[in-house]
Design a protein around this motif. Structure first.
Motif, PDB file in Angstrom:
ATOM      1  N   TYR A 144       0.829  -1.208   0.000  1.00  0.00           N
ATOM      2  CA  TYR A 144       0.000   0.000   0.000  1.00  0.00           C
ATOM      3  C   TYR A 144       0.864   1.258   0.000  1.00  0.00           C
ATOM      4  O   TYR A 144       0.536   2.250  -0.666  1.00  0.00           O
ATOM      5  N   TRP A 156      -1.848   0.880  -8.896  1.00  0.00           N
ATOM      6  CA  TRP A 156      -2.929  -0.082  -8.689  1.00  0.00           C
ATOM      7  C   TRP A 156      -2.418  -1.516  -8.720  1.00  0.00           C
ATOM      8  O   TRP A 156      -3.080  -2.424  -8.209  1.00  0.00           O
ATOM      9  N   TRP A 159      -1.523  -1.926  -5.184  1.00  0.00           N
ATOM     10  CA  TRP A 159      -2.784  -2.032  -4.441  1.00  0.00           C
ATOM     11  C   TRP A 159      -3.356  -3.444  -4.564  1.00  0.00           C
ATOM     12  O   TRP A 159      -3.837  -4.017  -3.580  1.00  0.00           O
ATOM     13  N   GLY A 162      -1.519  -5.775  -2.395  1.00  0.00           N
ATOM     14  CA  GLY A 162      -1.926  -5.566  -1.010  1.00  0.00           C
ATOM     15  C   GLY A 162      -3.250  -6.238  -0.694  1.00  0.00           C
ATOM     16  O   GLY A 162      -3.415  -6.848   0.368  1.00  0.00           O
ATOM     17  N   VAL A 163      -4.199  -6.136  -1.610  1.00  0.00           N
ATOM     18  CA  VAL A 163      -5.499  -6.780  -1.410  1.00  0.00           C
ATOM     19  C   VAL A 163      -5.345  -8.298  -1.381  1.00  0.00           C
ATOM     20  O   VAL A 163      -5.996  -8.993  -0.584  1.00  0.00           O
ATOM     21  N   TYR A 206      -9.705  -0.380   4.800  1.00  0.00           N
ATOM     22  CA  TYR A 206      -8.499   0.411   4.528  1.00  0.00           C
ATOM     23  C   TYR A 206      -8.185   0.521   3.034  1.00  0.00           C
ATOM     24  O   TYR A 206      -7.893   1.623   2.544  1.00  0.00           O
ATOM     25  N   PRO A 207      -8.195  -0.571   2.263  1.00  0.00           N
ATOM     26  CA  PRO A 207      -7.938  -0.408   0.823  1.00  0.00           C
ATOM     27  C   PRO A 207      -9.009   0.406   0.115  1.00  0.00           C
ATOM     28  O   PRO A 207      -8.735   1.047  -0.907  1.00  0.00           O
ATOM     29  N   PHE A 210      -7.990   3.889   0.748  1.00  0.00           N
ATOM     30  CA  PHE A 210      -6.859   4.184  -0.134  1.00  0.00           C
ATOM     31  C   PHE A 210      -7.358   4.555  -1.530  1.00  0.00           C
ATOM     32  O   PHE A 210      -6.892   5.524  -2.139  1.00  0.00           O
TER      33      PHE A 210
END
Length: 302
Positions: A144, A156, A159, A162-163, A206-207, A210
């Motif tokens: 992130y 992305w 991202w 991170g997911v 949280y994502p 973001f």
């Protein structure tokens, strides 16, 4: 005189789009709440024996770090201007650069493993599972952060990584940890299920925050501060309260945490060994020593 943090710290490089006094005031409020809760947890820890304060200590450190990081953000420190990918209209107009608070990510890198550890230890998961979750969680935060600092659409990609890491954490909490808590049953099961849902739901948001702020530049940094502030309060205040409240009636022995007072080693009775073949129950596996001929406790004659 009011809040002068933004004026005092304006000597550093500033972004075109950043928090205002209203956002700073809110974050200072979050900082104060976390500081007060940290002191409360320290005080409450003295109601437990010194060797049974593990959960208080994990939460105390998380609250302290959260307090410090929010102080930095409210003071408009711990940030760097980054060129936005999407220039919006309205309240985020003329956003050539936007404040990215790396102080938040340092906070999450330290505190989310502590919170997850407190939760998963409640379910008595194996040490290997706990270690894996901690490492994956730290990788998630780093992804992130890299995404937030990336100016192009490649943010992305970070991202997405991170997911993906979050999905592993969610599996460990909702499946592995829940299985362990259900096997123990009673107050452990109730405490884990309630506090676990709160924590994993908060981490899920949280994502999304973001994507609306550092990623998509959809909302103003003041709205970003409110969004992240609420999530931090849920993760570091509401979740710990639920967890510690449940731990009032949970013994360390039932979780396989064989702690003892300082200077007094754990003494096992002969034959007092246990093993667990279920991932999710038992912190470590003890096996009874055997001699070469397979007899337990037997010694060879000289």
């Amino acid at each position: 005189m009011g809040n002068q943090a933004l004026d005092v710290n304006s000597v550093f490089e500033q972004a075109d789009l950043g928090i205002t006094i209203r956002g700073s005031d809110w974050i200072f409020t979050v900082c104060s709440i976390m500081g007060a809760c940290c002191l409360a947890v320290i005080g409450h820890s003295f109601t437990r024996p010194a060797h049974q304060r593990l959960f208080h200590q994990l939460i105390m450190v998380a609250l302290f770090v959260g307090c410090v990081s929010n102080f930095a953000v409210a003071s408009n420190l711990g940030q760097v201007p980054i060129q936005v990918e999407f220039v919006r209209g309205g309240k985020v107009v003329a956003a050539g650069t936007r404040e990215i608070f790396y102080a938040r990510y340092i906070d999450w890198f330290i505190t989310t493993p502590l919170l997850l550890s407190a939760l998963l230890l409640t379910a008595s998961v194996s040490w290997s599972t706990l270690l894996a979750v901690i490492l994956v969680d730290e990788a998630m935060v780093v992804c992130y952060l890299l995404g937030a600092l990336t100016q192009t659409t490649y943010k992305w990609g970070f991202w997405t990584f991170g997911v993906a890491a979050f999905l592993y954490i969610a599996y460990s909490v909702l499946i592995v940890g829940r299985r362990g808590a259900n096997n123990i049953g009673g107050t452990v099961r109730t405490t884990y299920n309630i506090s676990g849902i709160v924590l994993i739901t908060t981490l899920l948001l949280y994502p999304i925050a973001f994507g609306c702020s550092e990623g998509g530049n959809v909302i103003h940094p003041d709205s970003e501060a409110i969004f992240y502030g609420i999530l931090d309060l849920l993760a570091k205040v509401v979740f710990p309260f639920l967890l510690l409240w449940g731990h009032r009636n949970i013994s360390f022995e039932s979780l396989g945490l064989n702690t003892t007072e300082a200077g007094r080693p754990v003494i096992r009775e002969k034959g007092d060994y246990h093993a667990s073949g279920i991932d999710g129950v038992g912190n470590g596996v003890d096996t009874q020593p055997t001699t070469a001929n397979g007899a337990n406790g037997a010694t060879a004659a000289v």
